[in-house]
Design an enzyme around this catalytic site. Structure first.
Site, short mmCIF file in Angstrom:
data_model
loop_
_atom_site.label_atom_id
_atom_site.label_comp_id
_atom_site.label_asym_id
_atom_site.label_seq_id
_atom_site.Cartn_x
_atom_site.Cartn_y
_atom_site.Cartn_z
N ARG A 89 0.85 -1.21 0.00
CA ARG A 89 0.00 0.00 0.00
C ARG A 89 0.88 1.25 0.00
O ARG A 89 0.55 2.25 -0.61
CB ARG A 89 -0.90 0.00 1.24
CG ARG A 89 -2.14 -0.84 1.06
CD ARG A 89 -3.12 -0.61 2.19
NE ARG A 89 -3.87 0.63 2.00
CZ ARG A 89 -4.31 1.39 2.97
NH1 ARG A 89 -4.08 1.08 4.22
NH2 ARG A 89 -5.00 2.49 2.72
N ASP A 149 -18.12 4.51 1.65
CA ASP A 149 -18.30 3.54 2.74
C ASP A 149 -19.65 3.78 3.43
O ASP A 149 -20.35 2.84 3.81
CB ASP A 149 -17.17 3.70 3.78
CG ASP A 149 -15.81 3.89 3.14
OD1 ASP A 149 -14.90 3.12 3.43
OD2 ASP A 149 -15.66 4.82 2.30
N ARG A 152 -22.39 2.41 1.39
CA ARG A 152 -22.45 0.94 1.55
C ARG A 152 -23.12 0.59 2.87
O ARG A 152 -23.93 -0.34 2.95
CB ARG A 152 -21.03 0.36 1.50
CG ARG A 152 -20.45 0.36 0.09
CD ARG A 152 -18.99 -0.07 0.06
NE ARG A 152 -18.52 -0.17 -1.32
CZ ARG A 152 -17.25 -0.06 -1.70
NH1 ARG A 152 -16.30 0.17 -0.80
NH2 ARG A 152 -16.92 -0.17 -2.96
N HIS A 176 -10.65 5.91 4.94
CA HIS A 176 -11.32 5.13 3.89
C HIS A 176 -10.50 3.85 3.76
O HIS A 176 -9.49 3.82 3.08
CB HIS A 176 -11.35 5.91 2.58
CG HIS A 176 -11.74 5.07 1.40
ND1 HIS A 176 -12.94 4.40 1.33
CD2 HIS A 176 -11.09 4.78 0.25
CE1 HIS A 176 -13.00 3.74 0.19
NE2 HIS A 176 -11.89 3.94 -0.49
P1 NAD Z 1 -8.29 3.53 -13.90
O1 NAD Z 1 -6.95 2.91 -14.08
O2 NAD Z 1 -9.46 3.00 -14.65
O3 NAD Z 1 -8.21 5.10 -14.21
C1 NAD Z 1 -7.18 5.89 -13.82
C2 NAD Z 1 -6.94 6.90 -14.92
O4 NAD Z 1 -5.92 7.81 -14.48
C3 NAD Z 1 -6.46 6.27 -16.23
O5 NAD Z 1 -7.32 6.65 -17.29
C4 NAD Z 1 -5.05 6.82 -16.39
O6 NAD Z 1 -4.68 7.01 -17.75
C5 NAD Z 1 -5.17 8.14 -15.64
N1 NAD Z 1 -3.88 8.70 -15.26
C6 NAD Z 1 -2.80 8.06 -14.72
N2 NAD Z 1 -1.79 8.93 -14.53
C7 NAD Z 1 -2.25 10.14 -14.93
C8 NAD Z 1 -1.68 11.44 -14.97
N3 NAD Z 1 -0.43 11.66 -14.57
N4 NAD Z 1 -2.42 12.44 -15.45
C9 NAD Z 1 -3.69 12.24 -15.88
N5 NAD Z 1 -4.29 11.04 -15.85
C10 NAD Z 1 -3.58 10.00 -15.39
O7 NAD Z 1 -8.58 3.48 -12.31
P2 NAD Z 1 -9.98 3.68 -11.60
O8 NAD Z 1 -10.60 2.36 -11.35
O9 NAD Z 1 -10.73 4.74 -12.31
O10 NAD Z 1 -9.50 4.25 -10.18
C11 NAD Z 1 -8.97 5.56 -10.07
C12 NAD Z 1 -8.59 5.87 -8.64
O11 NAD Z 1 -9.77 5.89 -7.82
C13 NAD Z 1 -7.66 4.82 -8.02
O12 NAD Z 1 -6.69 5.44 -7.24
C14 NAD Z 1 -8.62 4.00 -7.15
O13 NAD Z 1 -7.96 3.35 -6.08
C15 NAD Z 1 -9.52 5.11 -6.67
N6 NAD Z 1 -10.79 4.69 -6.07
C16 NAD Z 1 -11.20 5.41 -5.01
C17 NAD Z 1 -12.36 5.06 -4.35
C18 NAD Z 1 -12.77 5.88 -3.14
O14 NAD Z 1 -13.73 5.55 -2.43
N7 NAD Z 1 -12.08 6.95 -2.86
C19 NAD Z 1 -13.12 3.97 -4.79
C20 NAD Z 1 -12.70 3.28 -5.92
C21 NAD Z 1 -11.51 3.63 -6.55
#
Ligand code: NAD
Length: 318
Positions: A89, A149, A152, A176
């Site tokens: 992590r 959360d 959920r 979270h």
């Molecule tokens: P994903 O891989 O589908 O999308 C991430 C996007 O970020 C991609 O399109 C990638 O090209 C883009 N990216 C990467 N580096 C970049 C940069 N320097 N500039 C611009 N764009 C960039 O991932 P996802 O499933 O959409 O998840 C995105 C984030 O959300 C992750 O960190 C995930 O852990 C987080 N997430 C958070 C929660 C929450 O409750 N906070 C829940 C689910 C996911």
């Protein structure tokens, strides 16, 4: 500043789920998509726009660059990389800190002066990174915290008690992640305490622990079954953006900056707060019992430990 203009940085699963939710609900004037993968944003712009004839209201959808942030009311950051097999992590946090730092700099260089909403994980740490790097006042940087959360939890309580999730007023607080907790003494269905409902209906109190466990395990279960979670967080982001744009003064458990509240300092963590066009208007401080306070302190300790293990160095590095 253009009211109702949103810039999304990170057009991946989470970001595009938010975008799709916005298109279906209407009420967002303009959505600009930014991603390191420019081609993808052009494809997403086309695909989403083709839904416009069937959307309730018009919405300008564009692929763009950071100059679009200049007059945006909110910027939503969902960019980042997913945890790779074998990656810790902390290693993931380091990679995402570098990404989020760079994005924040680009957003601020545009002259942006609105509200930044962060969903990239680990969200409590990434929100702190954005706040530090942006130089924006603390109320203008908000993390999704435990908004998902909490959704959920409301769903699971509603399912257990056979009532509408809209009438469940229960909140998840803290990190979270695994160390979150539920202040059950402050959980209601309609106007009756959840604990009283459990007692009056002879439901075992132990089931409340199982419900919380269901919330904590939800992300793991979904990821195991379909590799990623995105619809729930997409809806949560849409909800949060609307609270800002429509100046709602709504209560949401966002990741927000604590300054002596709950006996904690210099940390972004999920607590209930009132959200309006200024971002976080104020925090709601609950009277936690000793067990809940210990849980919150533990959550804060975990977040700060991770921050001190190189995240703060990355923030300060040039
Ligand atoms: P994903 O891989 O589908 O999308 C991430 C996007 O970020 C991609 O399109 C990638 O090209 C883009 N990216 C990467 N580096 C970049 C940069 N320097 N500039 C611009 N764009 C960039 O991932 P996802 O499933 O959409 O998840 C995105 C984030 O959300 C992750 O960190 C995930 O852990 C987080 N997430 C958070 C929660 C929450 O409750 N906070 C829940 C689910 C996911």
């Amino acid at each position: 500043m253009k009211k109702g203009k949103v810039v999304l940085v990170g057009a991946g699963f989470v970001g595009m789920s938010m975008a799709y939710s916005m298109l279906n609900k209407g009420g967002i004037e303009e959505l600009v998509l930014i991603d390191i993968d420019k081609e993808k944003t052009v494809g997403e712009e086309m695909d989403l726009s083709h839904g416009l004839p069937y959307a309730p209201r018009k919405m300008v959808i564009k692929s763009g660059d950071y100059t679009a942030c200049k007059d945006a009311q909110t910027v939503v950051i969902t960019a980042g990389v997913a945890q790779k097999p074998g990656q810790t992590r902390l290693e993931l946090a380091q990679v995402n800190t570098k990404i989020v730092k760079q994005i924040t700099k680009s957003v601020m260089e545009s002259g942006f002066n609105g509200i930044i909403i962060v969903a990239s994980n680990p969200v409590d740490i990434m929100t702190y990174v954005v706040w530090k790097v942006s130089g924006l006042p603390k109320n203008k940087v908000i993390g999704t915290g435990t908004v998902l959360d909490t959704a959920r939890l409301r769903y699971l309580v509603a399912d257990y008690l056979k009532v509408s999730s809209k009438n469940v007023h229960a909140y998840i607080m803290g990190e979270h992640g695994d160390s979150s907790f539920v202040p059950w003494d402050h959980a209601y269905v309609g106007c009756k305490k959840v604990k009283d409902i459990m007692k009056d209906n002879h439901h075992p109190m132990e089931d409340l622990k199982k419900i919380h466990k269901g919330v904590v395990n939800a992300a793991y279960e979904i990821i195991e079954k379909k590799k990623a979670t995105y619809y729930g967080i997409g809806m949560a982001l849409d909800r949060l953006v609307r609270a800002v744009i429509d100046n709602e003064n709504s209560i949401l458990t966002v990741s927000t900056y604590l300054e002596n509240q709950y006996g904690q300092n210099d940390i972004y963590i999920g607590v209930p707060a009132i959200i309006n066009r200024n971002g976080v208007r104020e925090l709601i401080e609950l009277n936690l019992n000793d067990y809940e306070q210990e849980k919150l302190d533990h959550s804060c300790k975990l977040i700060k430990e991770m921050r001190q293990q190189s995240i703060e160095k990355i923030i300060e590095s040039k």
